[in-house]
Design an enzyme around this catalytic site. Structure first.
Site, PDB file in Angstrom:
ATOM      1  N   GLU A   1      -8.372 -35.301 -16.056  1.00 28.16           N
ATOM      2  CA  GLU A   1      -7.188 -36.167 -15.668  1.00 28.16           C
ATOM      3  C   GLU A   1      -8.004 -37.684 -16.231  1.00 28.16           C
ATOM      4  OE1 GLU A   1      -6.779 -32.994 -13.755  1.00 28.16           O
ATOM      5  OE2 GLU A   1      -8.056 -34.493 -12.807  1.00 28.16           O
TER       6      GLU A   1
ATOM      7  N   GLU B   1     -10.697 -32.821 -20.889  1.00 28.07           N
ATOM      8  CA  GLU B   1      -9.146 -32.414 -20.721  1.00 28.07           C
ATOM      9  C   GLU B   1      -8.144 -33.090 -20.846  1.00 28.07           C
ATOM     10  OE1 GLU B   1      -6.633 -30.494 -17.459  1.00 28.07           O
ATOM     11  OE2 GLU B   1      -6.763 -32.239 -16.963  1.00 28.07           O
TER      12      GLU B   1
ATOM     13  N   GLU C   1     -15.045 -34.096  -8.013  1.00 29.82           N
ATOM     14  CA  GLU C   1     -13.300 -34.482  -7.729  1.00 29.82           C
ATOM     15  C   GLU C   1     -13.302 -36.436  -7.085  1.00 29.82           C
ATOM     16  OE1 GLU C   1      -9.815 -35.923  -8.495  1.00 29.82           O
ATOM     17  OE2 GLU C   1      -9.872 -33.857  -9.141  1.00 29.82           O
TER      18      GLU C   1
ATOM     19  N   GLU D   1      -3.238 -24.736 -16.913  1.00 31.16           N
ATOM     20  CA  GLU D   1      -3.255 -24.594 -15.801  1.00 31.16           C
ATOM     21  C   GLU D   1      -1.771 -24.477 -14.803  1.00 31.16           C
ATOM     22  OE1 GLU D   1      -4.714 -28.574 -13.929  1.00 31.16           O
ATOM     23  OE2 GLU D   1      -6.304 -28.106 -15.362  1.00 31.16           O
TER      24      GLU D   1
ATOM     25  N   HIS E   1     -18.896 -29.975  -9.337  1.00 32.34           N
ATOM     26  CA  HIS E   1     -17.243 -30.382  -9.443  1.00 32.34           C
ATOM     27  C   HIS E   1     -17.401 -31.007  -8.671  1.00 32.34           C
ATOM     28  CE1 HIS E   1     -12.784 -30.190  -8.609  1.00 32.34           C
ATOM     29  NE2 HIS E   1     -12.854 -30.821  -9.912  1.00 32.34           N
TER      30      HIS E   1
END
Length: 699
Positions: free
Chosen positions: A479, A497, A410, A503, A408
């Site tokens: 995003e 996404e 971010e 979510e 992951h």
């Protein structure tokens, strides 16, 4: 691969006559013409019905010059193309790419600059783009605006979200075009970052239905080195005009000839199934640039993720940057951190037990205490784990269980920081044999003043996919700007996404029941979506009795989404303990495929319902998913997609007799029956519900 090409070229010094190109079926007709002042224009007709009335085209350059007027036609080229190609992963094992093309070569009488406008007309729609040949009078140039018009014939019903340079995470509005007004929306919807640009601005893809039963969709394809196109709407004339996302100083795009713009697309059909199943966006992208694609594989995964959304644990280790030991300055653990070695091993055990390919872990790396909302440059280095997360131990454990770890990343919106660290992050993944990463872009973008949908960020998202390909790794962006088929060119860009995902149901007003009936007609036309379905504990009061939030579907609909929402990367998003409470329903998630040999869209109506059947690429098994909006629905499905002269065991996961998305969402039942290609299967869908079916041949 078979290709059939026919070419014709007509040289014309000047032309005021309409130039025509039709679809292969001849049902769609596009006419091109220059206006009296040399402005390019076009019209579009479907089965003699006008779809787009006279619409002007043109590009405007910084410095008060334009590539929009005073044109003459130098030549017209006609081109027929037909091929079948094989996607690495997809809804079909092979895809037809069949269109008729017309290229209008234009020169500007005042500047001698040259522009080509290329039209491709498919049976389900048409596309056009601007091409700028290499030439003495146009080298480096800055686009200040693009005025591509789509002048609609009537006040159509539209499924729209507001034009926003930074987010697509909205629920859809279903109104007439005349009723579009972003200022009337309730925007208390859980979106942390908004940049709505106008009262009548909407995002593409824009899905519409006319009063006489035509389905229209306006979108774009192959967005490369260019900003995203939104749309300005005139609510009185129903004219739509392209609206490009600016950069920090207001420019739209920096280009150098020779170059091209993205394709602008209009899909049209009297059958909604032809829109939702179209591969036109994918076809308009370049073929794969990755020669060896053997390492690009579908994945089903679980992960340390939903437990943070429901409040069971946190992404951060300490809870606050101030939670430090006064002497050592080390962070003090809050006791709620989700990404621990012990917890991750629990997910690895669950994945291994139930045959999942991978485990995603969010919140594993230092920095989560101090970034959200701070517009901070250096937050994550993408290589340093928290003290309670042992990278080497976890990856050795996963390897011993035959499970792959999913990284992951971010970025916190600081893309400059991510690009500085990207190669070191990829080297770490290579060291521990990670096949894929999920990236995130929450927050305002750094470089400051840039938007998620601007040219800079489009280039970044595409660059990351290419860099991951260099390391033979897959990427799933969240995003990001919405996909426009670039995964054909870089199939390691496995999913994204780029829309309002599952979510939001955990901590906001959520996604209404019709949401999942619209996304396949909009967001999914551009590429697979990591929607994260499979939530079994529907109501958030399960975790905190004071909470009123919930998933706006039944449990059976969560199963059906694995079929109706295409992605070769599918997450079983709920907590392991919730699946263990409903093992019979969980079986469908374990069984359902994620890469397909064939897909059949059996029923479709945007905003209302969708029924899809898909055949597993590696077996003779079929899977069916049916979803509905807030209205209960009964339907009967022909199973003529099944192989004739074969019997199948059908396992049907359906809403129970008292099921209702709000009142009784977990009520479901499972039944088994023997079926053939001649069977007509009755489906009963509760309000906000769905049905999932697996078909296994009986030997």
């Amino acid at each position: 691969m078979k290709k059939y090409i026919t070419i014709a070229l007509v040289l014309l010094a000047f032309s005021v006559k309409a130039q025509t190109v039709q679809s292969p079926s001849k049902e769609l007709t596009l006419d091109f013409k220059l206006t009296e002042n040399g402005r390019p224009s076009y019209t579009l007709t479907y089965k003699t019905k006008p779809v787009i009335s006279k619409s002007l085209l043109g590009i405007y350059l910084k410095g008060d010059s334009d590539l929009a007027t005073n044109f003459k036609i130098d030549s017209i080229g006609n081109f027929t193309f037909n091929e079948r190609w094989k996607p690495v992963l997809g809804e079909q094992s092979s895809i037809e790419n069949h269109y008729n093309q017309m290229t209008i070569a234009l020169s500007q009488t005042t500047t001698k600059r040259r522009v080509n406008i290329v039209f491709k007309v498919y049976d389900e729609g048409m596309a056009f783009r601007y091409e700028f040949p290499k030439q003495p009078n146009l080298n480096y140039f800055i686009i200040s605006d693009e005025k591509s018009e789509f002048n609609l014939i009537g006040n159509h019903k539209a499924f729209w979200i507001p034009g926003d340079f930074d987010s697509q995470e909205y629920t859809y509005n279903e109104t007439l075009l005349s009723e579009v007004d972003t200022e009337k929306l309730d925007l208390n919807n859980g979106i942390g970052l908004k940049r709505i640009f106008g009262k009548y601005g909407v995002q593409s893809p824009l899905m519409m239905k006319t009063s006489d039963g035509l389905y229209l969709n306006i979108f774009e394809a192959a967005v490369v080195n260019y900003p995203v196109m939104h749309l300005d709407l005139d609510t009185k004339t129903f004219a739509l005009t392209s609206h490009l996302v600016p950069n920090a100083i207001g420019d739209k795009a920096y280009l150098q000839a020779s170059c091209v713009t993205p394709w602008r697309t209009v899909m049209v059909s009297d059958d909604a199934r032809e829109i939702v199943s179209s591969k036109m966006i994918l076809n308009l992208n370049e073929p794969s640039k990755i020669t060896d694609t053997s390492w690009i594989k579908p994945m089903k995964y679980v992960g340390v993720w939903w437990e943070m959304h429901v409040g069971k644990s946190t992404w951060d280790y300490a809870g606050s940057q101030n939670a430090q030991n006064t002497e050592s300055k080390e962070l003090i653990a809050s006791g709620k951190h989700g990404a621990t070695t012990e917890n991750t091993k629990r997910y690895i055990d669950f994945a291994a037990k139930h045959g999942f390919d991978g485990v995603l872990v969010e919140g594993w790396n230092v920095g989560w205490e101090d970034w959200f909302g701070n517009w901070k440059e250096d937050v994550f280095d993408f290589t340093t784990p928290y003290p309670d997360y042992n990278l080497a131990e976890i990856n050795a454990y996963a390897k011993s269980k035959g499970v792959k770890m999913i990284m992951h990343h971010e970025t916190s919106g600081s893309v400059a920081n991510y690009e500085r660290h990207l190669d070191r992050a990829l080297e770490l993944m290579k060291k521990y044999d990670y096949p894929a990463a999920k990236s995130g872009y929450v927050g305002r973008i750094i470089p400051r003043g840039e938007f998620h949908d601007g040219q800079t960020m489009v280039n970044h998202f595409n660059f990351v996919a290419r860099r991951f390909a260099d390391y033979r790794m897959m990427v799933n962006s969240h995003e990001s700007s919405r996909p426009t088929g670039y995964h054909r060119t870089y199939p390691n860009y496995i999913a994204a996404e780029a829309a309002r995902g599952n979510e939001f149901n955990a901590w906001s007003n959520g996604n209404p029941p019709m949401h999942e009936t619209i996304l396949p007609f909009t967001r999914l036309l551009g590429g697979p979506m990591d929607y994260t379905p499979g939530i079994f504990e529907i109501k958030m009061s399960h975790y905190d009795k004071t909470k009123k939030e919930q998933v706006h579907t039944t449990l059976a609909k969560q199963l059906a989404l694995y079929v109706t929402m295409y992605s070769p990367l599918q997450m079983a998003a709920d907590l392991p303990e919730n699946y263990e409470k409903y093992p019979d329903a969980f079986q469908f998630i374990k069984d359902v495929a994620s890469d397909w040999q064939e897909s059949k869209y059996l029923e479709a109506e945007p905003g209302d319902y969708l029924t899809v059947a898909r055949k597993d690429k590696k077996s003779e098994n079929w899977f069916l998913g049916a979803v509905t909006d807030e209205n209960a629905r009964n339907t009967e499905i022909k199973l003529d997609f099944l192989s004739p002269n074969k019997k199948y065991k059908a396992i049907i996961y359906q809403d129970g007799k008292t099921a209702h998305w709000e009142k009784n969402p977990i009520n479901y039942e499972i039944k088994t029956m023997t079926v053939t290609s001649k069977t007509r299967l009755k489906l009963v869908l509760a309000a906000g519900g769905g049905t999932a079916v697996s078909f296994v041949p009986i030997n």
